[in-house]
Design a protein around this motif. Structure first.
Motif, PDB file in Angstrom:
ATOM      1  N   ALA A 279      -3.474  74.108  22.582  1.00  0.00           N
ATOM      2  CA  ALA A 279      -2.731  72.935  23.046  1.00  0.00           C
ATOM      3  C   ALA A 279      -2.543  71.917  21.928  1.00  0.00           C
ATOM      4  CB  ALA A 279      -3.468  72.297  24.224  1.00  0.00           C
ATOM      5  N   SER A 280      -3.630  71.626  21.202  1.00  0.00           N
ATOM      6  CA  SER A 280      -3.508  70.667  20.104  1.00  0.00           C
ATOM      7  C   SER A 280      -2.612  71.216  18.999  1.00  0.00           C
ATOM      8  CB  SER A 280      -4.889  70.331  19.541  1.00  0.00           C
ATOM      9  OG  SER A 280      -5.529  71.510  19.065  1.00  0.00           O
ATOM     10  N   GLY A 281      -2.637  72.549  18.822  1.00  0.00           N
ATOM     11  CA  GLY A 281      -1.761  73.165  17.833  1.00  0.00           C
ATOM     12  C   GLY A 281      -0.296  72.972  18.171  1.00  0.00           C
ATOM     13  N   LEU A 282       0.044  73.045  19.453  1.00  0.00           N
ATOM     14  CA  LEU A 282       1.436  72.831  19.865  1.00  0.00           C
ATOM     15  C   LEU A 282       1.886  71.403  19.578  1.00  0.00           C
ATOM     16  CD1 LEU A 282       1.521  74.764  23.271  1.00  0.00           C
ATOM     17  CD2 LEU A 282       2.564  75.438  21.097  1.00  0.00           C
ATOM     18  N   VAL A 283       0.992  70.449  19.805  1.00  0.00           N
ATOM     19  CA  VAL A 283       1.323  69.053  19.480  1.00  0.00           C
ATOM     20  C   VAL A 283       1.565  68.915  17.978  1.00  0.00           C
ATOM     21  CG1 VAL A 283       0.487  66.675  19.486  1.00  0.00           C
ATOM     22  CG2 VAL A 283       0.033  68.171  21.438  1.00  0.00           C
ATOM     23  N   GLY A 284       0.700  69.555  17.178  1.00  0.00           N
ATOM     24  CA  GLY A 284       0.866  69.520  15.734  1.00  0.00           C
ATOM     25  C   GLY A 284       2.170  70.168  15.291  1.00  0.00           C
ATOM     26  N   LEU A 285       2.579  71.248  15.983  1.00  0.00           N
ATOM     27  CA  LEU A 285       3.830  71.927  15.633  1.00  0.00           C
ATOM     28  C   LEU A 285       5.030  71.018  15.876  1.00  0.00           C
ATOM     29  CD1 LEU A 285       3.308  75.547  17.022  1.00  0.00           C
ATOM     30  CD2 LEU A 285       2.949  74.683  14.713  1.00  0.00           C
ATOM     31  N   ILE A 286       5.000  70.258  16.951  1.00  0.00           N
ATOM     32  CA  ILE A 286       6.110  69.349  17.246  1.00  0.00           C
ATOM     33  C   ILE A 286       6.218  68.270  16.170  1.00  0.00           C
ATOM     34  CG2 ILE A 286       6.962  67.630  18.876  1.00  0.00           C
ATOM     35  CD1 ILE A 286       5.670  69.300  21.115  1.00  0.00           C
ATOM     36  N   LEU A 287       5.069  67.679  15.808  1.00  0.00           N
ATOM     37  CA  LEU A 287       5.076  66.654  14.764  1.00  0.00           C
ATOM     38  C   LEU A 287       5.494  67.250  13.418  1.00  0.00           C
ATOM     39  CD1 LEU A 287       1.786  64.728  15.661  1.00  0.00           C
ATOM     40  CD2 LEU A 287       4.142  64.043  16.146  1.00  0.00           C
ATOM     41  N   GLY A 288       4.983  68.453  13.109  1.00  0.00           N
ATOM     42  CA  GLY A 288       5.332  69.111  11.850  1.00  0.00           C
ATOM     43  C   GLY A 288       6.806  69.435  11.762  1.00  0.00           C
ATOM     44  N   ALA A 289       7.402  69.899  12.880  1.00  0.00           N
ATOM     45  CA  ALA A 289       8.828  70.205  12.892  1.00  0.00           C
ATOM     46  C   ALA A 289       9.657  68.948  12.647  1.00  0.00           C
ATOM     47  CB  ALA A 289       9.214  70.837  14.226  1.00  0.00           C
ATOM     48  N   ALA A 290       9.205  67.821  13.202  1.00  0.00           N
ATOM     49  CA  ALA A 290       9.917  66.561  12.985  1.00  0.00           C
ATOM     50  C   ALA A 290       9.862  66.155  11.516  1.00  0.00           C
ATOM     51  CB  ALA A 290       9.318  65.461  13.872  1.00  0.00           C
ATOM     52  N   LEU A 291       8.673  66.265  10.894  1.00  0.00           N
ATOM     53  CA  LEU A 291       8.540  65.923   9.481  1.00  0.00           C
ATOM     54  C   LEU A 291       9.368  66.859   8.603  1.00  0.00           C
ATOM     55  CD1 LEU A 291       4.700  65.165   9.279  1.00  0.00           C
ATOM     56  CD2 LEU A 291       6.576  63.522   9.181  1.00  0.00           C
ATOM     57  N   ALA A 292       9.373  68.159   8.935  1.00  0.00           N
ATOM     58  CA  ALA A 292      10.158  69.126   8.164  1.00  0.00           C
ATOM     59  C   ALA A 292      11.652  68.818   8.264  1.00  0.00           C
ATOM     60  CB  ALA A 292       9.876  70.539   8.655  1.00  0.00           C
ATOM     61  N   SER A 293      12.092  68.404   9.449  1.00  0.00           N
ATOM     62  CA  SER A 293      13.500  68.067   9.630  1.00  0.00           C
ATOM     63  C   SER A 293      13.887  66.861   8.768  1.00  0.00           C
ATOM     64  CB  SER A 293      13.777  67.760  11.105  1.00  0.00           C
ATOM     65  OG  SER A 293      15.113  67.378  11.298  1.00  0.00           O
ATOM     66  N   ILE A 294      13.004  65.867   8.731  1.00  0.00           N
ATOM     67  CA  ILE A 294      13.275  64.686   7.894  1.00  0.00           C
ATOM     68  C   ILE A 294      13.310  65.076   6.425  1.00  0.00           C
ATOM     69  CG2 ILE A 294      12.359  62.455   7.157  1.00  0.00           C
ATOM     70  CD1 ILE A 294      11.172  62.159   9.981  1.00  0.00           C
ATOM     71  N   GLY A 295      12.344  65.901   5.990  1.00  0.00           N
ATOM     72  CA  GLY A 295      12.300  66.334   4.600  1.00  0.00           C
ATOM     73  C   GLY A 295      13.510  67.151   4.207  1.00  0.00           C
ATOM     74  N   SER A 296      13.983  68.017   5.105  1.00  0.00           N
ATOM     75  CA  SER A 296      15.153  68.842   4.790  1.00  0.00           C
ATOM     76  C   SER A 296      16.406  67.996   4.660  1.00  0.00           C
ATOM     77  CB  SER A 296      15.351  69.902   5.879  1.00  0.00           C
ATOM     78  OG  SER A 296      15.701  69.302   7.117  1.00  0.00           O
ATOM     79  N   GLN A 297      16.526  66.942   5.460  1.00  0.00           N
ATOM     80  CA  GLN A 297      17.688  66.064   5.362  1.00  0.00           C
ATOM     81  C   GLN A 297      17.703  65.319   4.027  1.00  0.00           C
ATOM     82  OE1 GLN A 297      17.755  63.521   8.811  1.00  0.00           O
ATOM     83  NE2 GLN A 297      17.810  65.227  10.249  1.00  0.00           N
ATOM     84  N   ILE A 298      16.513  64.948   3.534  1.00  0.00           N
ATOM     85  CA  ILE A 298      16.437  64.282   2.232  1.00  0.00           C
ATOM     86  C   ILE A 298      16.838  65.244   1.125  1.00  0.00           C
ATOM     87  CG2 ILE A 298      14.862  63.205   0.580  1.00  0.00           C
ATOM     88  CD1 ILE A 298      13.281  62.122   2.955  1.00  0.00           C
ATOM     89  N   LEU A 299      16.315  66.486   1.180  1.00  0.00           N
ATOM     90  CA  LEU A 299      16.641  67.478   0.154  1.00  0.00           C
ATOM     91  C   LEU A 299      18.102  67.893   0.217  1.00  0.00           C
ATOM     92  CD1 LEU A 299      13.486  69.793   0.336  1.00  0.00           C
ATOM     93  CD2 LEU A 299      14.079  68.187  -1.483  1.00  0.00           C
ATOM     94  N   ALA A 300      18.683  67.878   1.411  1.00  0.00           N
ATOM     95  CA  ALA A 300      20.080  68.303   1.567  1.00  0.00           C
ATOM     96  C   ALA A 300      21.054  67.368   0.857  1.00  0.00           C
ATOM     97  CB  ALA A 300      20.437  68.387   3.049  1.00  0.00           C
ATOM     98  N   GLN A 301      20.592  66.156   0.490  1.00  0.00           N
ATOM     99  CA  GLN A 301      21.452  65.253  -0.254  1.00  0.00           C
ATOM    100  C   GLN A 301      21.718  65.767  -1.667  1.00  0.00           C
ATOM    101  OE1 GLN A 301      19.513  61.443  -0.143  1.00  0.00           O
ATOM    102  NE2 GLN A 301      19.524  61.328   2.094  1.00  0.00           N
ATOM    103  N   ASP A 302      20.789  66.601  -2.196  1.00  0.00           N
ATOM    104  CA  ASP A 302      20.904  67.084  -3.569  1.00  0.00           C
ATOM    105  C   ASP A 302      21.088  68.595  -3.669  1.00  0.00           C
ATOM    106  OD1 ASP A 302      20.420  64.480  -4.546  1.00  0.00           O
ATOM    107  OD2 ASP A 302      18.274  64.762  -4.260  1.00  0.00           O
ATOM    108  N   LEU A 303      20.769  69.333  -2.625  1.00  0.00           N
ATOM    109  CA  LEU A 303      20.874  70.784  -2.652  1.00  0.00           C
ATOM    110  C   LEU A 303      21.576  71.279  -1.394  1.00  0.00           C
ATOM    111  CD1 LEU A 303      17.290  71.761  -3.886  1.00  0.00           C
ATOM    112  CD2 LEU A 303      19.400  72.023  -5.173  1.00  0.00           C
ATOM    113  N   PRO A 304      22.225  72.444  -1.464  1.00  0.00           N
ATOM    114  CA  PRO A 304      22.886  72.989  -0.275  1.00  0.00           C
ATOM    115  C   PRO A 304      21.873  73.608   0.680  1.00  0.00           C
ATOM    116  CG  PRO A 304      23.145  74.509  -2.114  1.00  0.00           C
ATOM    117  CD  PRO A 304      22.473  73.289  -2.674  1.00  0.00           C
ATOM    118  N   LEU A 305      21.082  72.735   1.309  1.00  0.00           N
ATOM    119  CA  LEU A 305      20.005  73.205   2.171  1.00  0.00           C
ATOM    120  C   LEU A 305      20.290  72.847   3.622  1.00  0.00           C
ATOM    121  CD1 LEU A 305      16.932  72.049   0.056  1.00  0.00           C
ATOM    122  CD2 LEU A 305      18.015  74.278   0.043  1.00  0.00           C
ATOM    123  N   ALA A 306      19.831  73.720   4.505  1.00  0.00           N
ATOM    124  CA  ALA A 306      19.908  73.456   5.934  1.00  0.00           C
ATOM    125  C   ALA A 306      18.738  74.158   6.601  1.00  0.00           C
ATOM    126  CB  ALA A 306      21.232  73.948   6.518  1.00  0.00           C
TER     127      ALA A 306
END
Length: 811
Positions: A279-306
C-alpha cells in the motif's frame, strides 16, 4: 520511482534514436570540402548530405546582436527524421531567394530571446535576410545550441553570399552518410581507402556508446541517491515494525501461551507487513510518477523527449519491487527477534528486543539482504559504481556499529568516575547511553546518514552559487572576442580605445594543430587497448601563447618553462604545457617529447608542465600553451578579452559587429545568465533531493523516538515516584539528547564535508573553503531541532499525572 522513470525515458530516446540525433549512420567532419574522388566513393556506398557550419553574429532591426550557428544544408537534409517548420512548408521554399532576398529558418529559442517572428528581417554578414519560418522540430539539433549559439538554417548560396567565408574563417564541413552496409566495415574500408587523413570520423555506434557512458554516469548518480534514501527509509521500516510489535506485545504473549507456534504468528505479521509495504509502495509510485512527469517536461525543453506509459510502468514495477524487498529486509530481523523471546519475558517485560534470532528467520533475513543487493547491482548501469555503493553501506554500518560500542564503553566508564558523583543528572544521561534498548545505534545510522547528504549538498550548492554570482562577475571580462584576424588586431585595439571604461584588452593567437608523435613514436603506431590512438590522431588541439594567462590556468604538475629556455639542437623546437584532461587521455607526463602538426608542418616540443582550467571561469579552453615564437609562422586568427563597463560593452559589441562581421563577440553577462539558468535547474534538483532525504530522516527519527519513548517515560515517572524531582529528570534528558546531537552532528559534518571537498576539488575544480562552515551549521541546527523536539515531547509527558503515566507505561 522518479529517477527510474527518467532513466527509462532517456535510455529509450537517446540510445534508440542515435541515428536521428546524429543525422546519419556516419559523420565525416573536415575543415575544408572533400575532394571529388572521396565524394564519389561515399556516393557509391550510400546516401550523402552536406551541412556547412559557421559560428557568427546576427543582428536585428532593433540593433540587438546574438551569437548564432549558421547551417547551410543541401536538398538531401535530413537523412533521418523530419524537419518541421512553422508555418508549414518545405525547407527549400523557406530558404529560397524571393525578390532578391534570401530566407532563413531560425530556432525557437533564438526567436524568443531576440523577440523575432516570421517576416522580420535579420542581418548576417553582408546580407539582409527574411525570417520565413520557425523550426518547430530539428532532429539533429544539439543540446549545446542553447548556449553555444542557436541554429539558423540557410541555403548554400546564401551562406556564400554573406562574405563570411574567407581565408581564416572557421567553417566545418559535416558530411552525413546513410548506408546499408555494416557500419564498422564501412568505416574500416573508408580509412583503408583514404589513410592518414585529418578528418574526424564518427559512427552512430560511437555516439551511442558515448551517450550510453554519459547516461550511465547520470543514471548511476540518480539511482545512488534514490537507494540512499531507500536505505534510510528502510531504517524507518525497522523502527516502525519495532514500535508496532511493541504495541502487540501482550497479543504475541497470549498467542504463544495458548500454544500457537512461532511460524504461524510470524505468518500473520508477514502478511500485515506485505500489505503495508504494498500500500505504501503504491502511494510512493503516484508521487514518483508526478515527479518524473515534471522532470520530463523540463528536459523536453532541450531534448526531443516524451514520457511514455512504458517508461512509467517499467519504473513503477521496479520501484514497487524494491520497496517490498526493502521492507522485508529491514522488518524480518525485528520480527525474528520478537518471536524468539519467551512467554514469561513477554508478560513481564516492556521491551521486545532480544539478542538472538532463530536460524530460519536469520536465513530469511540474509536472503532478502542478498536479494536487495543483487537488485541494486542490476538497477545501476555501472556495476563497479553499484559495488562501491554497497561497500560504502557496509563500511558505514560497521563503522557506526564500532562508534556505538565505543560510546557505550565510554559512557559506562565515565559514569563511574568519582568527579561525577555529585552530578546525578549527568550520570543518568550517561547510563541512558549504554542501557539495553537504547536507540543510539539507529539514531547514528539514520539521522547521521541523512545529515551527511544534507551537509554535502549544502556546501556544493552554495559553492556553485557563489562561484557564479560573485567570482565570475568580479574576475571575468565584459566582452569575449573570437576569430579576430591578424590584420584586424590594430583596428580592434583602436576601436576599444574609444571607450573610456576599458581597463584591459588582451589578444592571444589561436592555432589549431594535431599531435602526430609522442617520444619519437608516430601516434598512429602506438598500441594501447585503453586508448583509441587512431581517433586521437584526428583530434584537433587549440594552441596559444601564455599571453598574461588569458585563460586563467593553474599549474598542477611540473612547471612553466624557464625564462632562459631556447630551442636546442636535439630536435626540440619549443617548450609547452598541456591541459590536464588532454594529458591524461594521452598518458603524458612532464619530460615527454611531443610532435605537433601545424598546417602540414611538423614541430617538436618538450612538455614541462600540466595545468588545469579554472572551472566555469574558463573562456577558451586551450589544450596546450607553447613558448613564445613557436606559433609565429602559423598565426592567422586571435581570441581576446575586454575588461570594461557592461553598458559600454554593448556599444562596443555593436561597433565590432557592424564593421567586422567575421568577429564573434559574446557578452559575459549573457554567459552568466545562461550559467545561472542551468545551475538553477541543478540546484533545484539538489534541493529536492536534500529535502526528501531530510524528510525521510525526520520520519525515521520519529520512529526512533517512538520506539524508546514509552520505556523512557515509564522510567522517568518511576524516578519521580521514588523522590526524583522533575527538574532533575529534565536535566538528565537534556544532557542525553545534547550528547546524541553532538555525536550525530560531528560524524555527519566530518563525512559530509569530506564528500563535498572531493566533489568540489577533484570533480568541479572549485576551491572555496570559506563556505564549509555552512555545512556544519546546517548539521548542528538540524540536530538541535530534531532532538529538541524529542526532548520537548518527553517534557510534556512528564506533566501528565504519575498514575496515568504508570498505567500507560506499565508492563
Amino acid at each position: 520511482m522518479a529517477a527510474a522513470s527518467l532513466y527509462q525515458m532517456l535510455d529509450r530516446v537517446l540510445l534508440s534514436d542515435t541515428r536521428v540525433l546524429m543525422g546519419g549512420d556516419v559523420e565525416v567532419e573536415s575543415s575544408e570540402a572533400l575532394d571529388t574522388e572521396v565524394l564519389k566513393w561515399i556516393a557509391d556506398t550510400g546516401d550523402i548530405s552536406l551541412t556547412r557550419e559557421l559560428d557568427t553574429m546576427m543582428s536585428t532591426e532593433s540593433d540587438d546582436f546574438a551569437l548564432v550557428q549558421l547551417l547551410s544544408t543541401d536538398s538531401a537534409y535530413p537523412l533521418y527524421g523530419e524537419l518541421k517548420l512553422s508555418p508549414g512548408q518545405t525547407l527549400a521554399t523557406a530558404l529560397e531567394s524571393t525578390n532578391g532576398q534570401w530566407g532563413v529558418a531560425i530556432d525557437p529559442i533564438l526567436a524568443e530571446r531576440s523577440q523575432l517572428s516570421v517576416g522580420d528581417t535579420v542581418y548576417i554578414g553582408e546580407l539582409a535576410l527574411t525570417i520565413r519560418a520557425i523550426v518547430i522540430e530539428q532532429p539533429d539539433r544539439r543540446l549545446s545550441a542553447n548556449w553555444r549559439g542557436a541554429p539558423v538554417l540557410m541555403s548554400e548560396d546564401a551562406m556564400d553570399a554573406t562574405g563570411l567565408i574567407s581565408p581564416g574563417s572557421r567553417v566545418e564541413y559535416e558530411y552525413r552518410i546513410r548506408t546499408t552496409q555494416d557500419i564498422q566495415t564501412w568505416e574500416s574500408n573508408f580509412i583503408a581507402q583514404f589513410p592518414n587523413t585529418d578528418w574526424e570520423i564518427q559512427t552512430f555506434e560511437d555516439r551511442n556508446q558515448r551517450i550510453a557512458e554519459r547516461l550511465s554516469q547520470v543514471a548511476s548518480g540518480l539511482l545512488i541517491v534514490a537507494f540512499s534514501t531507500l536505505f534510510i527509509g528502510g531504517l524507518g521500516v525497522f523502527n516502525s515494525i519495532s514500535v508496532y510489535l511493541q504495541s502487540k506485545r501482550e497479543t504475541i504473549a497470549t498467542l504463544k501461551a495458548c500454544g500457537l507456534r512461532d511460524s504461524r504468528i510470524g505468518q500473520v505479521f508477514v502478511v500485515q507487513i506485505a500489505i503495508l509495504a504494498a500500500a505504501s509502495g503504491l502511494v510512493g509510485l503516484i508521487l514518483g510518477a508526478a515527479l518524473a512527469s515534471i522532470g520530463s517536461q523540463i528536459l523536453a525543453q532541450d531534448l526531443p523527449l516524451a514520457l511514455q506509459t512504458s517508461d512509467i510502468l517499467l519504473a513503477a514495477l521496479a520501484a514497487w519491487c524494491f520497496g517490498i524487498v526493502t521492507a522485508f529486509t529491514f522488518a524480518l530481523p525485528a520480527l525474528g527477534r520478537a518471536l524468539q523471546v519467551d512467554v514469561a519475558h513477554l508478560f513481564r517485560a516492556s521491551d521486545l528486543r532480544g539478542d538472538v534470532i532463530s536460524p530460519s528467520w536469520r536465513i530469511a533475513s540474509y536472503l532478502f539482504v542478498g536479494l536487495l543487493g543483487a537488485l541494486v547491482l542490476l538497477a545501476i548501469p555501472n556495476v563497479l559504481f553499484g559495488l562501491a555503493f554497497l561497500a560504502t553501506v557496509i563500511v558505514c554500518l560497521v563503522f557506526f556499529e564500532g562508534v556505538v560500542h565505543t560510546l557505550r564503553w565510554l559512557s559506562r566508564n565515565m559514569e563511574q568516575r568519582v568527579w561525577l558523583a555529585k552530578h546525578a543528572a549527568t550520570r543518568l544521561a550517561l547510563a541512558n547511553m549504554h542501557r539495553p534498548g537504547t536507540p543510539l545505534r539507529i539514531t547514528l545510522l539514520s539521522l547521521g546518514t541523512a545529515l551527511t547528504l544534507l551537509v554535502a549538498c549544502t556546501v556544493i550548492v552554495v559553492s556553485l552559487l557563489r562561484l557564479v554570482e560573485n567570482t565570475i562577475p568580479e574576475e571575468s571580462p565584459a566582452l569575449v572576442l573570437y576569430d579576430v584576424l591578424s590584420n584586424q588586431k590594430e583596428a580592434i585595439t583602436k576601436a576599444t580605445q574609444n571607450f573610456g571604461s576599458v581597463s584591459k584588452l588582451s589578444l592571444s593567437p589561436i592555432v589549431r594543430g594535431r599531435v602526430s608523435a609522442i617520444n619519437d613514436t608516430p601516434i598512429r603506431d602506438l598500441v594501447n587497448l585503453d586508448i583509441d590512438w587512431q581517433d586521437m590522431a584526428r583530434d584537433e588541439q587549440k594552441l596559444s601563447y601564455l599571453s598574461g594567462n588569458i585563460d586563467g590556468i593553474k599549474i598542477v604538475e611540473g612547471a612553466i618553462w624557464g625564462e632562459n629556455f631556447v630551442p636546442d639542437d636535439e630536435g626540440v623546437d619549443f617548450a609547452f604545457i598541456m591541459e590536464d584532461r588532454e594529458a591524461e587521455q594521452m598518458q603524458l607526463k612532464p619530460g615527454d617529447h611531443v610532435k605537433f602538426t601545424l598546417v602540414g608542418v611538423e614541430r617538436s616540443g618538450l612538455l614541462t608542465g600540466i595545468y588545469s582550467q579554472q572551472g566555469i571561469q574558463t573562456r577558451f579552453w586551450f589544450e596546450a600553451i607553447l613558448s613564445d615564437g613557436a606559433l609565429d609562422d602559423f598565426i592567422s586568427a586571435h581570441v581576446g578579452t575586454v575588461y570594461m563597463d557592461d553598458q559600454e560593452a554593448l556599444a562596443l559589441q555593436t561597433v565590432l559587429a557592424r564593421n567586422y562581421p567575421n568577429i564573434i563577440t559574446v557578452r559575459t553577462k549573457d554567459l552568466i545568465a545562461s550559467a545561472n539558468d542551468l545551475l538553477s535547474k541543478g540546484t533545484s534538483g539538489l534541493s529536492m533531493i536534500s529535502s526528501i532525504s531530510l524528510l525521510v530522516s525526520l520520519m525515521v527519527l520519529a520512529s526512533v523516538m517512538a520506539a524508546g519513548r514509552t520505556k523512557q517515560s515509564y522510567h522517568a515517572i518511576i524516578l519521580y515516584c521514588i523522590g526524583a524531582r522533575i527538574s532533575y529528570i529534565r536535566k538528565a534528558i537534556a544532557i542525553e539528547y545534547t550528547l546524541l546531537a553532538l555525536v550525530v552532528s560531528a560524524f555527519s559534518i566530518a563525512l559530509g564535508l569530506t564528500i563535498a571537498a572531493l566533489v568540489l576539488q577533484f570533480r568541479l575544480k572549485v576551491f572555496m573553503f570559506d563556505v564549509y562552515w555552512l555545512g556544519a551549521a546546517v548539521a548542528l541546527i538540524s540536530s538541535a531541532i530534531v532532538f529538541g523536539l524529542g526532548a520537548l515531547y518527553l517534557f510534556q509527558k512528564l506533566k501528565i499525572q504519575p498514575a496515568q503515566l504508570l498505567k500507560e507505561g506499565a508492563p
